[in-house]
Design a protein around this motif. Sequence first.
Motif, short mmCIF file in Angstrom:
data_model
loop_
_atom_site.label_atom_id
_atom_site.label_comp_id
_atom_site.label_asym_id
_atom_site.label_seq_id
_atom_site.Cartn_x
_atom_site.Cartn_y
_atom_site.Cartn_z
N ASN A 37 0.84 -1.20 0.00
CA ASN A 37 0.00 0.00 0.00
C ASN A 37 0.87 1.25 0.00
O ASN A 37 1.86 1.33 0.72
N GLU A 79 -10.31 0.94 -7.78
CA GLU A 79 -10.42 0.22 -6.51
C GLU A 79 -11.64 0.69 -5.73
O GLU A 79 -12.35 -0.11 -5.13
N ASP A 155 -7.97 -2.10 -10.96
CA ASP A 155 -7.27 -1.78 -9.71
C ASP A 155 -7.89 -2.63 -8.59
O ASP A 155 -9.03 -2.41 -8.20
N GLU A 156 -7.15 -3.61 -8.11
CA GLU A 156 -7.63 -4.57 -7.11
C GLU A 156 -8.97 -5.20 -7.53
O GLU A 156 -9.97 -5.08 -6.82
N SER A 159 -10.95 -7.56 -4.99
CA SER A 159 -11.39 -7.03 -3.71
C SER A 159 -12.90 -7.21 -3.54
O SER A 159 -13.68 -6.83 -4.41
N THR A 187 -2.87 -5.82 -7.79
CA THR A 187 -3.50 -6.75 -6.86
C THR A 187 -2.57 -7.07 -5.70
O THR A 187 -1.35 -6.95 -5.81
N HIS A 188 -3.18 -7.45 -4.58
CA HIS A 188 -2.42 -8.00 -3.46
C HIS A 188 -2.56 -9.52 -3.43
O HIS A 188 -1.99 -10.18 -2.57
#
Length: 279
Positions: A37, A79, A155-156, A159, A187-188
């Motif tokens: 982040n 996101e 974006d992500e 999620s 992405t995480h």
Amino acid sequence: MFIEVKNVSKQYSGHVALNNVSLEVPDGSIYGLLGPNGAGKTSLIRIINRITHADSGEVLMNGKVMTDADITKIGYLPEERGLYKKMKVGEQIVYLARLHGMTKQDAKLRMKEWLERFELTEWENKKLEALSKGMAQKVQFIATVIHRPPLLIFDEPFSGFDPVNAEILKKEIIRLKDEGSVVLFSTHNMSSVEEVCDEISLINHSEIVLQGKVKDIRQKYKKGIFEVNLTDGTTFEYKVPEGMSNHDAIAKLNEEYDLFGFHEILPSMHEIFVQTVSE
């Protein structure tokens, strides 16, 4: 290259968000932007998407410097999702599709195809506020891709999705790539990186610290650890001694055990991510 980012830098009120960042996104690829982040991923995505402008550097699409006219070639899923909660699902998708230049007839036809694909047909005439978070995420995804843009920026994207629906989304992203779209996403979710990404860039403290093809990166970070399977069903891990070749190590094991099989264990992208960011 479909997208080229050349020496892009960006500051906000003295904070360096991006420092001389460069990357190349090939045609027909899924490209992952990774990083903790605050690393600068979303700042870069917003610059590519023409929401903000770089302080220096440039972004090219198909060899030409991008302009605001190129926005029509992009499907962007931010996101922070944004839908009109009082609108009906079908009406909203068609409305957003028409903003991207689709005719009402084509938009309705494609909307129904997507609702069926995501098992949302019965929700077409329900207001967005009646949907669960996961369902609303699917609607936003549909609105992002419905006009079939050559560049998709997520974006992500995973999620808010449970594992089952995240898997569905991965398959749809791969299908969109196979149909001709270039996909760029942050992405995480490291498992999704291994499953769908062709190449990645890892951003940390506003700079690229790791870049390349996923398969090459995993090979680069391997530690000479093998999973060894014996004929009696025993399984254990074996680390090749420093200075010994893999061939000689396997020959040595074969002298000591009745080998049934073995394979080299490559580090996961999660392990590589943690190691690189920590360093």
